[in-house]
Design an enzyme around this catalytic site. Structure first.
Site, PDB file in Angstrom:
ATOM      1  N   CYS A  11       0.814  -1.221   0.000  1.00 27.26           N
ATOM      2  CA  CYS A  11       0.000   0.000   0.000  1.00 27.26           C
ATOM      3  C   CYS A  11       0.847   1.271   0.000  1.00 27.26           C
ATOM      4  O   CYS A  11       0.359   2.347  -0.354  1.00 27.26           O
ATOM      5  CB  CYS A  11      -0.941   0.002   1.200  1.00 27.26           C
ATOM      6  SG  CYS A  11      -2.138  -1.331   1.116  1.00 27.26           S
ATOM      7  N   HIS A  39      -3.124   7.658   1.707  1.00 33.29           N
ATOM      8  CA  HIS A  39      -3.510   6.316   1.238  1.00 33.29           C
ATOM      9  C   HIS A  39      -4.919   6.037   1.759  1.00 33.29           C
ATOM     10  O   HIS A  39      -5.231   6.322   2.920  1.00 33.29           O
ATOM     11  CB  HIS A  39      -2.512   5.288   1.777  1.00 33.29           C
ATOM     12  CG  HIS A  39      -2.970   3.873   1.621  1.00 33.29           C
ATOM     13  ND1 HIS A  39      -3.424   3.381   0.423  1.00 33.29           N
ATOM     14  CD2 HIS A  39      -3.069   2.848   2.512  1.00 33.29           C
ATOM     15  CE1 HIS A  39      -3.770   2.108   0.584  1.00 33.29           C
ATOM     16  NE2 HIS A  39      -3.564   1.764   1.839  1.00 33.29           N
ATOM     17  N   ASN A  87      -9.859   0.108  -0.610  1.00 38.09           N
ATOM     18  CA  ASN A  87      -8.394   0.182  -0.560  1.00 38.09           C
ATOM     19  C   ASN A  87      -7.833  -0.444  -1.840  1.00 38.09           C
ATOM     20  O   ASN A  87      -7.939  -1.653  -2.030  1.00 38.09           O
ATOM     21  CB  ASN A  87      -7.907  -0.578   0.680  1.00 38.09           C
ATOM     22  CG  ASN A  87      -6.394  -0.522   0.842  1.00 38.09           C
ATOM     23  OD1 ASN A  87      -5.679  -0.119  -0.067  1.00 38.09           O
ATOM     24  ND2 ASN A  87      -5.913  -0.935   2.007  1.00 38.09           N
TER      25      ASN A  87
HETATM   26  O1  UT7 Z   1      -3.662  -0.546   3.560  1.00 33.51           O
HETATM   27  C1  UT7 Z   1      -3.060  -1.547   4.286  1.00 33.51           C
HETATM   28  C2  UT7 Z   1      -3.242  -1.358   5.708  1.00 33.51           C
HETATM   29  N1  UT7 Z   1      -4.470  -1.910   6.172  1.00 33.51           N
HETATM   30  C3  UT7 Z   1      -5.228  -1.220   6.951  1.00 33.51           C
HETATM   31  O2  UT7 Z   1      -4.934  -0.081   7.173  1.00 33.51           O
HETATM   32  C4  UT7 Z   1      -6.392  -1.870   7.607  1.00 33.51           C
HETATM   33  C5  UT7 Z   1      -6.373  -1.552   9.044  1.00 33.51           C
HETATM   34  N2  UT7 Z   1      -7.453  -2.108   9.803  1.00 33.51           N
HETATM   35  C6  UT7 Z   1      -8.745  -1.734   9.662  1.00 33.51           C
HETATM   36  O3  UT7 Z   1      -9.091  -0.941   8.787  1.00 33.51           O
HETATM   37  C7  UT7 Z   1      -9.748  -2.253  10.665  1.00 33.51           C
HETATM   38  O4  UT7 Z   1      -9.056  -2.900  11.707  1.00 33.51           O
HETATM   39  C8  UT7 Z   1     -10.793  -3.229  10.066  1.00 33.51           C
HETATM   40  C9  UT7 Z   1     -11.757  -2.447   9.196  1.00 33.51           C
HETATM   41  C10 UT7 Z   1     -10.095  -4.290   9.257  1.00 33.51           C
HETATM   42  C11 UT7 Z   1     -11.602  -3.879  11.182  1.00 33.51           C
HETATM   43  O5  UT7 Z   1     -12.175  -2.907  12.027  1.00 33.51           O
HETATM   44  P1  UT7 Z   1     -12.033  -3.056  13.618  1.00 33.51           P
HETATM   45  O6  UT7 Z   1     -12.819  -1.965  14.195  1.00 33.51           O
HETATM   46  O7  UT7 Z   1     -10.555  -3.088  13.921  1.00 33.51           O
HETATM   47  O8  UT7 Z   1     -12.738  -4.420  13.914  1.00 33.51           O
HETATM   48  P2  UT7 Z   1     -12.129  -5.767  14.529  1.00 33.51           P
HETATM   49  O9  UT7 Z   1     -11.160  -6.389  13.593  1.00 33.51           O
HETATM   50  O10 UT7 Z   1     -11.689  -5.496  15.925  1.00 33.51           O
HETATM   51  O11 UT7 Z   1     -13.435  -6.671  14.563  1.00 33.51           O
HETATM   52  C12 UT7 Z   1     -14.592  -6.304  15.321  1.00 33.51           C
HETATM   53  C13 UT7 Z   1     -15.665  -7.339  15.068  1.00 33.51           C
HETATM   54  C14 UT7 Z   1     -15.171  -8.763  15.201  1.00 33.51           C
HETATM   55  O12 UT7 Z   1     -16.215  -9.520  15.810  1.00 33.51           O
HETATM   56  P3  UT7 Z   1     -16.121  -9.910  17.372  1.00 33.51           P
HETATM   57  O13 UT7 Z   1     -14.863 -10.720  17.501  1.00 33.51           O
HETATM   58  O14 UT7 Z   1     -16.065  -8.603  18.106  1.00 33.51           O
HETATM   59  O15 UT7 Z   1     -17.378 -10.671  17.592  1.00 33.51           O
HETATM   60  C15 UT7 Z   1     -15.014  -9.242  13.778  1.00 33.51           C
HETATM   61  O16 UT7 Z   1     -15.175 -10.630  13.625  1.00 33.51           O
HETATM   62  O17 UT7 Z   1     -16.161  -7.220  13.715  1.00 33.51           O
HETATM   63  C16 UT7 Z   1     -16.150  -8.509  13.096  1.00 33.51           C
HETATM   64  N3  UT7 Z   1     -15.961  -8.346  11.665  1.00 33.51           N
HETATM   65  C17 UT7 Z   1     -16.980  -8.112  10.815  1.00 33.51           C
HETATM   66  N4  UT7 Z   1     -18.319  -8.007  11.009  1.00 33.51           N
HETATM   67  C18 UT7 Z   1     -19.081  -7.758   9.929  1.00 33.51           C
HETATM   68  C19 UT7 Z   1     -14.797  -8.337  10.960  1.00 33.51           C
HETATM   69  N5  UT7 Z   1     -15.055  -8.126   9.650  1.00 33.51           N
HETATM   70  C20 UT7 Z   1     -16.391  -7.974   9.543  1.00 33.51           C
HETATM   71  C21 UT7 Z   1     -17.257  -7.745   8.450  1.00 33.51           C
HETATM   72  N6  UT7 Z   1     -18.578  -7.624   8.688  1.00 33.51           N
HETATM   73  N7  UT7 Z   1     -16.800  -7.572   7.187  1.00 33.51           N
END
Ligand code: UT7
Length: 323
Positions: free
Chosen positions: A114, A250, A280
């Site tokens: 990225c 980005h 992204n």
């Molecule tokens: O460009 C390269 C660099 N990459 C990035 O910058 C990405 C960085 N990370 C992020 O953007 C965020 O961490 C995410 C968007 C990937 C995730 O958001 P988050 O607020 O960090 O959520 P999380 O990973 O802590 O997950 C929260 C909950 C989990 O459920 P439980 O364990 O709390 O029950 C996940 O399983 O959300 C769940 N979850 C989803 N739910 C619905 C994860 N993906 C999804 C989904 N739809 N697509």
């Protein structure tokens, strides 16, 4: 007299097919509201069968050349940032060279996921300042959806395909330091590679593999690393966040952009946000966002742009330049 590189034109391209959040919610357990609230993403574009990264790069490059009023034959350097090359070798940049019919020179790929566009910009700018090339295409292009695991909701909702390009020209320059491409700060930390990677490769599995990410850990590192890179470019130049006309980050997650902008005291109206429209797109996202703010007529010649990125590796960086 010293050489300095200037941006002469920008261009971008998104494949025709649009994949909405609602459509994704029929494929994995997710919802439009979860995706929009957590990321700001509304939709992404997906390359057609047979549409290659080089095809996307060529479309973006043609638009940048048109904007610059230049012909492909004038270009003597192509630096293409991509994580999703057409083939293992040769470099996808050489396919772009052939398809565009650019002049004699060099074409090669840069791989920093990225952050790739900023690494490519820093590379091209350095070579041009040395006087080795005169007119360059710096491109970020991806068919990132081809390395997604469409059963993993934690990653497949986040990415899309697309491309963006800038045309650079090197000129003899004895004017102000604060003109054209000003400076870059690029860094990597290989000890964090297990937080964001692809589980395949030529010399490891012999397969292409799929994206794996511990999203919330990447998120935390992103804001810290990006802020440090921005502080480094500002400190080097003596410029402050108040001098910035446009913040072109980005486009990974709107919450990351907002977090960095807040930490750096960059007002909301100066932040260019396109992640909602294409998700992204890895190395393509900065030139896509840059082209958007330029073509909308909001960014004007001479405006000071701050750009930043963070991605797999980890890799991260920031660049300062004037249009
Ligand atoms: O460009 C390269 C660099 N990459 C990035 O910058 C990405 C960085 N990370 C992020 O953007 C965020 O961490 C995410 C968007 C990937 C995730 O958001 P988050 O607020 O960090 O959520 P999380 O990973 O802590 O997950 C929260 C909950 C989990 O459920 P439980 O364990 O709390 O029950 C996940 O399983 O959300 C769940 N979850 C989803 N739910 C619905 C994860 N993906 C999804 C989904 N739809 N697509």
């Amino acid at each position: 007299m010293a050489k300095r590189s200037f941006i002469r034109g920008t261009g971008s391209y998104l494949p025709e097919r649009v994949l909405t959040n609602d459509e994704l919610s029929t494929m994995v357990e997710t919802t439009d509201s979860w995706i929009q609230e957590r990321t700001g993403i509304k939709k992404r574009h997906v390359a057609a069968d047979g549409e290659l990264t080089s095809d996307i790069a060529v479309q973006a490059a043609r638009r940048a050349l048109d904007a610059a009023g230049m012909k492909p034959e004038e270009i003597d350097l192509i630096v293409l940032a991509t994580t999703t090359p057409d083939q293992t070798f040769p470099a996808t940049a050489t396919a772009v060279q052939a398809k565009l019919g650019t002049g004699p020179g060099a074409a090669f790929d840069v791989q920093a996921v990225c952050s790739g566009f900023l690494f490519a910009l820093a590379t091209a700018d350095s070579l041009m300042k040395q006087g080795l090339f005169n007119k360059a295409l710096v491109i970020g292009a991806e068919t990132f959806t081809r390395i997604l695991d469409w059963s993993d909701r934690g990653t497949c909702v986040l990415f899309g395909d697309g491309g963006g390009a800038v045309v650079l020209e090197a000129v003899e320059w004895d004017g102000a330091d604060d003109a054209g491409i000003i400076t870059h700060h690029i860094r990597t930390d290989g000890t964090k590679s297990d937080l964001l990677y692809v589980d395949g490769g030529v010399s490891s599995t012999g397969t292409i593999g799929h994206v794996r990410m511990e999203g919330n850990k990447v998120f935390k590192h992103a804001v810290t690393n990006i802020s440090a890179a921005i502080e480094a470019v500002l400190a080097e130049t003596g410029l402050t966040s108040e001098d910035i006309d446009w913040f072109v980050p980005h486009q990974a997650n709107k919450r990351i952009l907002d977090g960095v902008a807040k930490k750096m005291s960059i007002p909301e109206e100066k932040v260019v946000i396109t992640v909602s429209e294409h998700a992204n797109t890895s190395a393509a996202s900065i030139p896509l966002a840059l082209d958007h703010v330029v073509r909308s007529g909001r960014a004007k010649p001479g405006d000071l742009i701050l750009s930043e990125a963070m991605g797999g590796g980890f890799s991260w960086g920031a660049s300062l330049f004037r249009l």
